[in-house]
Enzyme design. Structure first.
Site, mmCIF file in Angstrom:
data_model
loop_
_atom_site.group_PDB
_atom_site.id
_atom_site.type_symbol
_atom_site.label_atom_id
_atom_site.label_comp_id
_atom_site.label_asym_id
_atom_site.label_seq_id
_atom_site.Cartn_x
_atom_site.Cartn_y
_atom_site.Cartn_z
ATOM 1 N N CYS A 285 3.128 8.723 1.166
ATOM 2 C CA CYS A 285 4.065 7.442 2.211
ATOM 3 C C CYS A 285 4.118 6.686 1.397
ATOM 4 O O CYS A 285 3.160 5.400 1.310
ATOM 5 C CB CYS A 285 2.292 7.279 3.548
ATOM 6 S SG CYS A 285 3.084 6.395 4.584
ATOM 7 N N CYS B 180 1.138 -2.098 15.606
ATOM 8 C CA CYS B 180 1.432 -2.146 13.956
ATOM 9 C C CYS B 180 0.662 -3.121 13.847
ATOM 10 O O CYS B 180 0.836 -4.387 13.509
ATOM 11 C CB CYS B 180 2.510 -1.560 13.885
ATOM 12 S SG CYS B 180 3.058 -1.439 11.971
ATOM 13 N N GLU C 120 0.838 -0.876 0.240
ATOM 14 C CA GLU C 120 0.024 -0.074 0.148
ATOM 15 C C GLU C 120 0.774 1.545 -0.090
ATOM 16 O O GLU C 120 1.862 1.150 0.810
ATOM 17 C CB GLU C 120 -1.161 0.025 1.441
ATOM 18 C CG GLU C 120 -1.659 -1.191 0.915
ATOM 19 C CD GLU C 120 -3.363 -1.090 1.970
ATOM 20 O OE1 GLU C 120 -4.536 -1.449 2.121
ATOM 21 O OE2 GLU C 120 -3.091 -0.902 3.442
ATOM 22 N N CYS D 249 6.432 -6.460 7.723
ATOM 23 C CA CYS D 249 7.557 -6.195 8.034
ATOM 24 C C CYS D 249 8.078 -7.307 9.345
ATOM 25 O O CYS D 249 6.557 -8.403 9.983
ATOM 26 C CB CYS D 249 7.052 -4.931 8.808
ATOM 27 S SG CYS D 249 8.543 -4.044 9.860
ATOM 28 N N CYS E 284 6.096 -4.510 15.792
ATOM 29 C CA CYS E 284 5.928 -3.469 17.478
ATOM 30 C C CYS E 284 4.631 -3.802 17.233
ATOM 31 O O CYS E 284 3.198 -4.306 16.524
ATOM 32 C CB CYS E 284 5.926 -2.613 16.164
ATOM 33 S SG CYS E 284 8.092 -1.512 16.170
ATOM 34 N N CYS F 21 -1.439 6.214 9.572
ATOM 35 C CA CYS F 21 -0.057 5.377 9.767
ATOM 36 C C CYS F 21 -1.134 3.861 10.741
ATOM 37 O O CYS F 21 -1.643 4.044 11.422
ATOM 38 C CB CYS F 21 0.874 6.183 11.165
ATOM 39 S SG CYS F 21 0.468 8.189 10.698
HETATM 40 N N1 SAH Z 1 9.101 1.021 10.614
HETATM 41 C C1 SAH Z 1 9.143 1.749 10.002
HETATM 42 C C2 SAH Z 1 8.038 2.991 9.178
HETATM 43 C C3 SAH Z 1 7.149 2.372 9.775
HETATM 44 S S1 SAH Z 1 5.360 3.310 10.072
HETATM 45 C C4 SAH Z 1 9.476 2.561 11.970
HETATM 46 O O1 SAH Z 1 9.207 2.205 12.276
HETATM 47 O O2 SAH Z 1 9.370 3.635 12.053
HETATM 48 C C5 SAH Z 1 5.881 5.023 10.169
HETATM 49 C C6 SAH Z 1 5.961 5.212 11.319
HETATM 50 O O3 SAH Z 1 3.986 5.239 11.635
HETATM 51 C C7 SAH Z 1 6.141 4.686 12.998
HETATM 52 O O4 SAH Z 1 6.713 5.606 14.216
HETATM 53 C C8 SAH Z 1 5.723 3.916 13.560
HETATM 54 O O5 SAH Z 1 5.588 2.859 14.907
HETATM 55 C C9 SAH Z 1 4.138 4.293 13.504
HETATM 56 N N2 SAH Z 1 2.513 3.261 13.271
HETATM 57 C C10 SAH Z 1 2.559 1.868 12.867
HETATM 58 N N3 SAH Z 1 1.576 1.814 13.738
HETATM 59 C C11 SAH Z 1 0.722 2.387 13.999
HETATM 60 C C12 SAH Z 1 -0.595 3.000 14.956
HETATM 61 N N4 SAH Z 1 -1.289 1.722 15.278
HETATM 62 N N5 SAH Z 1 -1.117 4.239 15.537
HETATM 63 C C13 SAH Z 1 0.006 4.954 15.378
HETATM 64 N N6 SAH Z 1 1.536 5.082 14.802
HETATM 65 C C14 SAH Z 1 1.747 4.168 14.425
#
Ligand code: SAH
Length: 360
Positions: free
Chosen positions: A112, A126, A99, A119, A123, A340
């Site tokens: 974005c 996420c 996406e 991944c 986390c 995000c």
């Molecule tokens: N792997 C990279 C890019 C990921 S996404 C990273 O970890 O930075 C970009 C941002 O969205 C990151 O800060 C991630 O932690 C955040 N993110 C992921 N899931 C989320 C959610 N459910 N709500 C809000 N932010 C989220």
């Protein structure tokens, strides 16, 4: 004969940065400057048809046609959110899909983009992390995301690109770095280095390499001020704990007048208390920093809740009063699961890996 089977071993032109294209042309006995011409057609002008590349000689055009392919991706689905955010689901030749999200704002248009299919970092807040990793994206698959958006929105619509889609860009630097070079190249997408942001959960070897090789903006997914909480939220913290992460940020070769963005997802009752805000101020002391508070975006099976607006405001007030620059990220495109952490794509057989194994 299937086109994609034949396609797979031919070089994908969208994946070659200037150095890559020059070495291909030198191998073919062509002068180096042809690389800039072809780059300009492909990227700056977004022309994929070799016949239209009028300043490139016919022999080279035919050779390109016979030996290479452009490497575009198919749009499987497109969604429009009420706030103007757009999301595309793009099909990869192996059956996976990724996406890409476009977020329009008053003064800019941010794309974005994804760097991996799924991944490995898992986390816990996420949606992409819940899927595990299928594979790294190739450079042309990273660049093809920008082309789809520009085709739909116009060549000037994208002013900023952020690696905040699916995946951890610093675990795929081999493919991400040439993509960044194309984004910055005047004959490519011509973006200033401040307009490209790489976001990472804190993969320290990759961070050091990025700092050495590229002047783009850096965003760190911090999300917690203590190792026990961060171990749960961002499991790679067990390998690269806060102390080491912040030391790496202090040592990062930031260009002048630049700040590192620290992303902090606001999770109700987990990391959003006053004392966490005070700890955040202490942790970031001495780092040219900017804090980006992100209200948690829920997804099916998420085990967290978003902090209340009052809690986010109180948290923000503490860090602002301490003199830290802070913005609360507006949630965009949540009605189409484009916010995000909501990007899921179509990941086949994601393998959830233990971070240590990925890194060895
Ligand atoms: N792997 C990279 C890019 C990921 S996404 C990273 O970890 O930075 C970009 C941002 O969205 C990151 O800060 C991630 O932690 C955040 N993110 C992921 N899931 C989320 C959610 N459910 N709500 C809000 N932010 C989220």
């Amino acid at each position: 004969m299937s086109v994609s089977a034949q396609a797979s071993d031919r070089p994908k032109l969208l994946g070659l940065d200037r150095i890559g294209l020059e070495s291909l042309f030198v191998e073919w006995g062509e002068p180096r400057f042809r690389a800039a011409q072809v780059l300009q057609w492909l990227h700056a002008r977004q022309v994929g048809d070799f016949a239209q590349m009028s300043n490139v000689n016919k022999v080279l055009r035919e050779r390109l046609e016979e030996n290479c392919e452009v490497g575009e991706l198919a749009v499987l689905r497109e969604q429009h959110a009420g706030d103007g955010t757009r999301k595309w689901l793009l099909g990869l030749p192996d059956g996976n899909a990724i996406e890409t999200v476009f977020i329009p704002e008053d003064e800019r248009g941010t794309l974005c983009i994804s760097s991996q299919v799924g991944c490995s970092l898992a986390c816990s807040f996420c949606a992409t992390g819940a899927q595990g990793l299928n594979r790294n994206l190739e450079t042309h698959e990273i660049i093809a995301q920008i082309r789809v958006a520009r085709r739909e929105l116009g060549l000037d619509a994208i002013s900023n690109v952020v690696f905040m889609g699916m995946g951890e860009p610093l675990l795929n630097l081999k493919q991400v770095l040439p993509a960044i070079r194309l984004l910055l190249d005047d004959y490519g997408y011509g973006l200033g280095s401040r307009r490209v942001t790489v976001s990472t959960a804190g993969v320290l070897p990759g961070l050091a390499q990025l700092g050495r090789e590229s002047p783009v903006n850096l965003a760190i997914s911090l999300h917690a001020t203590r190792d026990d909480i961060r171990d749960e939220l961002v499991p790679i913290n067990r390998h690269y704990p806060l102390r080491e992460l912040l030391a790496a940020c202090r040592a990062y070769p930031l260009p002048p007048r630049r700040r590192i963005t620290f992303e902090y997802v606001m999770l109700d009752g987990i990391n959003d208390q006053d004392q966490h805000a005070r700890e955040l101020v202490r942790l970031l002391a001495g780092i040219p920093a900017m804090v980006n508070l992100i209200p948690f975006n829920p997804f099916p099976e998420a085990r967290y809740r978003r902090s209340s607006q009052a809690r986010i405001d109180a948290f923000r007030e503490i860090i602002l009063r301490a003199g830290l620059m802070t913005v609360t990220r507006k949630t965009r495109g949540d009605d189409i699961a484009a916010a995000c952490g909501q990007l899921a794509g179509q990941v086949q057989q994601g393998r959830r890996s233990v971070p240590l194994r990925v890194l060895n």
